[in-house]
Design an enzyme around this catalytic site. Structure first.
Site, mmCIF file in Angstrom:
data_model
loop_
_atom_site.group_PDB
_atom_site.id
_atom_site.type_symbol
_atom_site.label_atom_id
_atom_site.label_comp_id
_atom_site.label_asym_id
_atom_site.label_seq_id
_atom_site.Cartn_x
_atom_site.Cartn_y
_atom_site.Cartn_z
ATOM 1 N N THR A 179 0.836 -1.177 0.000
ATOM 2 C CA THR A 179 0.000 0.000 0.000
ATOM 3 C C THR A 179 0.880 1.239 0.000
ATOM 4 O O THR A 179 2.087 1.154 -0.161
ATOM 5 C CB THR A 179 -0.912 -0.022 1.251
ATOM 6 O OG1 THR A 179 -1.890 0.978 1.106
ATOM 7 C CG2 THR A 179 -0.136 0.194 2.529
ATOM 8 N N LYS B 208 -6.742 2.751 5.941
ATOM 9 C CA LYS B 208 -5.490 2.287 6.534
ATOM 10 C C LYS B 208 -4.912 3.289 7.517
ATOM 11 O O LYS B 208 -3.764 3.184 7.914
ATOM 12 C CB LYS B 208 -4.496 2.001 5.421
ATOM 13 C CG LYS B 208 -5.014 0.935 4.470
ATOM 14 C CD LYS B 208 -4.180 0.825 3.247
ATOM 15 C CE LYS B 208 -4.846 -0.111 2.259
ATOM 16 N NZ LYS B 208 -4.161 -0.111 0.983
ATOM 17 N N GLY C 268 -0.896 5.023 10.606
ATOM 18 C CA GLY C 268 -1.139 4.399 9.306
ATOM 19 C C GLY C 268 -0.290 3.157 9.194
ATOM 20 O O GLY C 268 0.824 3.107 9.728
#
Length: 193
Positions: free
Chosen positions: A23, A55, A67
């Site tokens: 990500t 997230k 995060g």
């Protein structure tokens, strides 16, 4: 843990670490404002299974942002562990991050977590990894995940060479990362402190 398979000259796989493809999470502290941005893509192998995941978490009475990147289950476990440290140390971000990094490095089960954590409050930003790394960026800009280097580079350039505010820097940088990294999408969540 980074895993990578290399194929030898005879076609036999040699074991070496493989890059975690996950990500992009970016934190930007610019002109007195702190923001964190994360994309929404969740992949399983080479398949996108979700486009709108969140997230980024608000912790300790919404005073701290966290995060995560990496394995979803490991990330949630790590975030929960960090939240416990925040409660234990009454919201002291630096102390909580240091203690989690020490636990992560020394605890046999925690060391196996395949995740990274980016945390920030109004004054500080820290990047934590499973190798016991605890890094505070010099310029208040940090990123994790497979698109992290792209977002980080873009955010640093935008912060230095434009008049954009922190939120706009994060939005633009995440857009750039999404256009380059196949494990990052343009469905971005941004939280501010």
């Amino acid at each position: 843990m980074i895993n990578l398979f290399l194929i030898g000259s005879l076609g036999s796989p040699w074991y070496a670490p493989q890059m975690i493809r996950s990500t992009t999470v970016l934190s930007v502290r610019h002109n007195g404002v702190a923001v964190m941005a994360g994309d929404g893509q969740v992949t399983f192998g080479d398949t996108v299974v979700k486009a709108g995941a969140k997230k980024i978490r608000r912790l300790y009475n919404d005073k701290i942002l966290a995060g995560f990147a990496g394995s979803a289950a490991d990330s949630f476990a790590l975030c929960s562990r960090f939240e416990s440290k925040l409660e234990q140390y009454r919201g002291n971000l630096e102390r909580s991050a240091v203690e989690l990094a020490k636990d992560w490095r020394t605890d046999r089960l925690l060391r196996r977590l395949e995740a990274m954590l980016l945390v920030m409050d109004a004054d500080s930003t820290f990047l934590l990894s499973g190798t016991g790394d605890l890094i505070e960026p010099d310029d208040g800009i940090a990123a994790i995940g497979s698109g992290g280097a792209y977002a980080l580079s873009a955010a640093k350039a935008l912060a230095r060479h434009t008049e954009l505010d922190a939120r706009a820097v994060a939005e633009q940088a995440m857009g750039i990362a999404a256009s380059i990294c196949i494990y990052t999408n343009a469905s971005v969540t941004i939280e501010s402190l």
